[in-house]
Design a protein around this motif. Sequence first.
Motif, PDB file in Angstrom:
ATOM      1  N   UNK A   1       2.387  20.261  51.696  1.00 36.84           N
ATOM      2  CA  UNK A   1       2.490  20.375  53.187  1.00 36.84           C
ATOM      3  C   UNK A   1       2.338  21.955  53.814  1.00 36.84           C
ATOM      4  N   UNK A   2       2.003  22.826  52.179  1.00 34.58           N
ATOM      5  CA  UNK A   2       2.005  24.131  52.332  1.00 34.58           C
ATOM      6  C   UNK A   2       0.807  24.157  51.651  1.00 34.58           C
ATOM      7  N   UNK A   3      -0.118  25.188  52.754  1.00 33.59           N
ATOM      8  CA  UNK A   3      -1.675  25.229  52.265  1.00 33.59           C
ATOM      9  C   UNK A   3      -1.878  26.679  51.527  1.00 33.59           C
ATOM     10  N   UNK A   4      -1.795  26.693  50.207  1.00 33.59           N
ATOM     11  CA  UNK A   4      -1.695  27.671  49.442  1.00 33.59           C
ATOM     12  C   UNK A   4      -2.876  28.660  49.510  1.00 33.59           C
ATOM     13  N   UNK A   5      -3.643  28.105  49.576  1.00 32.74           N
ATOM     14  CA  UNK A   5      -4.822  29.022  50.286  1.00 32.74           C
ATOM     15  C   UNK A   5      -4.853  29.538  51.183  1.00 32.74           C
ATOM     16  N   UNK A   6      -4.045  29.445  52.007  1.00 32.73           N
ATOM     17  CA  UNK A   6      -3.628  30.612  53.449  1.00 32.73           C
ATOM     18  C   UNK A   6      -3.143  31.195  53.280  1.00 32.73           C
ATOM     19  N   UNK A   7      -2.096  30.735  52.706  1.00 31.07           N
ATOM     20  CA  UNK A   7      -1.273  32.119  52.408  1.00 31.07           C
ATOM     21  C   UNK A   7      -1.496  33.037  51.166  1.00 31.07           C
ATOM     22  N   UNK A   8      -2.567  32.887  50.500  1.00 33.17           N
ATOM     23  CA  UNK A   8      -3.162  33.980  49.721  1.00 33.17           C
ATOM     24  C   UNK A   8      -3.638  34.861  50.543  1.00 33.17           C
TER      25      UNK A   8
ATOM     26  N   UNK B   1       9.208  24.557  35.003  1.00 29.96           N
ATOM     27  CA  UNK B   1      10.144  25.888  35.544  1.00 29.96           C
ATOM     28  C   UNK B   1      11.067  26.047  36.910  1.00 29.96           C
ATOM     29  N   UNK B   2      10.766  25.715  37.739  1.00 29.13           N
ATOM     30  CA  UNK B   2      12.020  25.221  38.952  1.00 29.13           C
ATOM     31  C   UNK B   2      13.160  24.840  38.857  1.00 29.13           C
ATOM     32  N   UNK B   3      13.106  23.466  38.013  1.00 29.91           N
ATOM     33  CA  UNK B   3      14.040  22.580  38.020  1.00 29.91           C
ATOM     34  C   UNK B   3      14.660  22.610  37.124  1.00 29.91           C
ATOM     35  N   UNK B   4      14.181  22.852  36.029  1.00 30.28           N
ATOM     36  CA  UNK B   4      14.482  23.843  34.825  1.00 30.28           C
ATOM     37  C   UNK B   4      16.036  24.842  35.623  1.00 30.28           C
ATOM     38  N   UNK B   5      15.925  25.161  35.886  1.00 32.03           N
ATOM     39  CA  UNK B   5      16.269  26.724  36.351  1.00 32.03           C
ATOM     40  C   UNK B   5      17.664  26.643  37.850  1.00 32.03           C
TER      41      UNK B   5
ATOM     42  N   UNK C   1      10.838  28.322  44.611  1.00 30.99           N
ATOM     43  CA  UNK C   1      12.103  28.335  44.362  1.00 30.99           C
ATOM     44  C   UNK C   1      12.225  27.113  45.030  1.00 30.99           C
ATOM     45  N   UNK C   2      11.252  26.879  46.059  1.00 27.26           N
ATOM     46  CA  UNK C   2      10.883  25.321  46.681  1.00 27.26           C
ATOM     47  C   UNK C   2      10.178  24.366  46.256  1.00 27.26           C
ATOM     48  N   UNK C   3       9.902  24.224  44.823  1.00 28.77           N
ATOM     49  CA  UNK C   3       9.755  24.143  44.233  1.00 28.77           C
ATOM     50  C   UNK C   3       7.641  24.026  44.274  1.00 28.77           C
ATOM     51  N   UNK C   4       6.990  24.535  44.522  1.00 26.84           N
ATOM     52  CA  UNK C   4       5.438  25.020  44.689  1.00 26.84           C
ATOM     53  C   UNK C   4       4.685  25.045  43.017  1.00 26.84           C
TER      54      UNK C   4
ATOM     55  N   UNK D   1      18.079  14.017  44.565  1.00 23.10           N
ATOM     56  CA  UNK D   1      17.146  13.234  45.551  1.00 23.10           C
ATOM     57  C   UNK D   1      16.497  14.641  46.690  1.00 23.10           C
ATOM     58  N   UNK D   2      17.403  16.066  46.848  1.00 23.62           N
ATOM     59  CA  UNK D   2      17.012  16.867  48.448  1.00 23.62           C
ATOM     60  C   UNK D   2      15.399  17.660  47.409  1.00 23.62           C
ATOM     61  N   UNK D   3      15.426  18.053  46.141  1.00 21.11           N
ATOM     62  CA  UNK D   3      14.857  18.503  45.043  1.00 21.11           C
ATOM     63  C   UNK D   3      13.405  17.863  44.648  1.00 21.11           C
ATOM     64  N   UNK D   4      13.628  16.713  44.655  1.00 21.49           N
ATOM     65  CA  UNK D   4      12.817  15.693  44.436  1.00 21.49           C
ATOM     66  C   UNK D   4      11.714  14.966  45.537  1.00 21.49           C
ATOM     67  N   UNK D   5      12.267  15.256  47.030  1.00 18.84           N
ATOM     68  CA  UNK D   5      11.840  15.295  47.897  1.00 18.84           C
ATOM     69  C   UNK D   5      11.001  16.679  48.551  1.00 18.84           C
ATOM     70  N   UNK D   6      11.892  17.707  47.754  1.00 22.26           N
ATOM     71  CA  UNK D   6      10.802  19.036  47.851  1.00 22.26           C
ATOM     72  C   UNK D   6       9.270  19.010  46.948  1.00 22.26           C
ATOM     73  N   UNK D   7      10.333  18.386  46.127  1.00 23.86           N
ATOM     74  CA  UNK D   7       8.712  18.544  44.626  1.00 23.86           C
ATOM     75  C   UNK D   7       7.827  17.656  45.429  1.00 23.86           C
ATOM     76  N   UNK D   8       8.320  16.105  45.936  1.00 24.59           N
ATOM     77  CA  UNK D   8       6.968  15.387  46.521  1.00 24.59           C
ATOM     78  C   UNK D   8       5.800  15.743  47.594  1.00 24.59           C
ATOM     79  N   UNK D   9       6.906  16.887  49.026  1.00 22.16           N
ATOM     80  CA  UNK D   9       5.878  17.393  49.861  1.00 22.16           C
ATOM     81  C   UNK D   9       4.630  18.267  49.541  1.00 22.16           C
TER      82      UNK D   9
END
Length: 234
Positions: free
Chosen positions: A36-43, A149-153, A66-69, A22-30
């Motif tokens: 919730x994370x702006x990849x362009x800004x991070x880049x 990949x991350x979920x499989x790991x 690892x947090x499913x981005x 449930x925690x991993x699915x919640x992270x994937x949804x977010x």
Amino acid sequence: MTDDSSQPSRWRHGARLALCIVFLLGMFYLVAVVRVIDIERVRDMIAATGPAAPLVYALVSALLGAILVPGPILAAGSGLLFGPLVGTFVTLGATVGTATISSFLGRRAGRESARGLLGAKRAERLDAQIERRGLWAVVGQRFIPGAPDALSSYLFGALGVPLWQMATGAFIGSAPRAFVYTALGASIGDLSAPLAYTAITVWCITAILGAFAAHHSYRNWRRRGKEVDPVAKP
């Protein structure tokens, strides 16, 4: 006769694994749906670090993965920033980092519960299978189209796949897709370029090989299951 005293323990292990899922699915949804994370800004922030940007991007991407981005988004950003050659190595380093982190966390969070649910004999058989084929199971998963990949790991970690197998398998199995998504990111302004066509061709070949390998592995697994658990006769 079944041992009723083991039931509370099995329920506890099952609840723990369910909570992790449930925690991993919640992270994937977010991170993948709500974003919730702006990849362009991070880049853009990483690009401002200058010569250290490839190393910083690889480290940050490993954590974000690892947090499913979604990995393809991170890989495309690597290609956009660093080009197809350097970007592919950056993507591959990030992918190995994500696999190692996710597997470690999965092992710490779910290994004991997974063994408790499987039971001692099944867990021993699984450990023997992992010892012989764990590395190539990781490599094969990386070739399967659409397999996250991350979920499989996380799952591999919970099942007890050693970290060295995760890192090595991710490096070998992720190389084609690392090139594909990075090259597409590098040619985002001109998808009709030869580089984009090459990337798409590699993706198609990898997908076909992955589907074939998954089907072959499933048939072998069914055959081994019948050999290990024959129908008992009185």
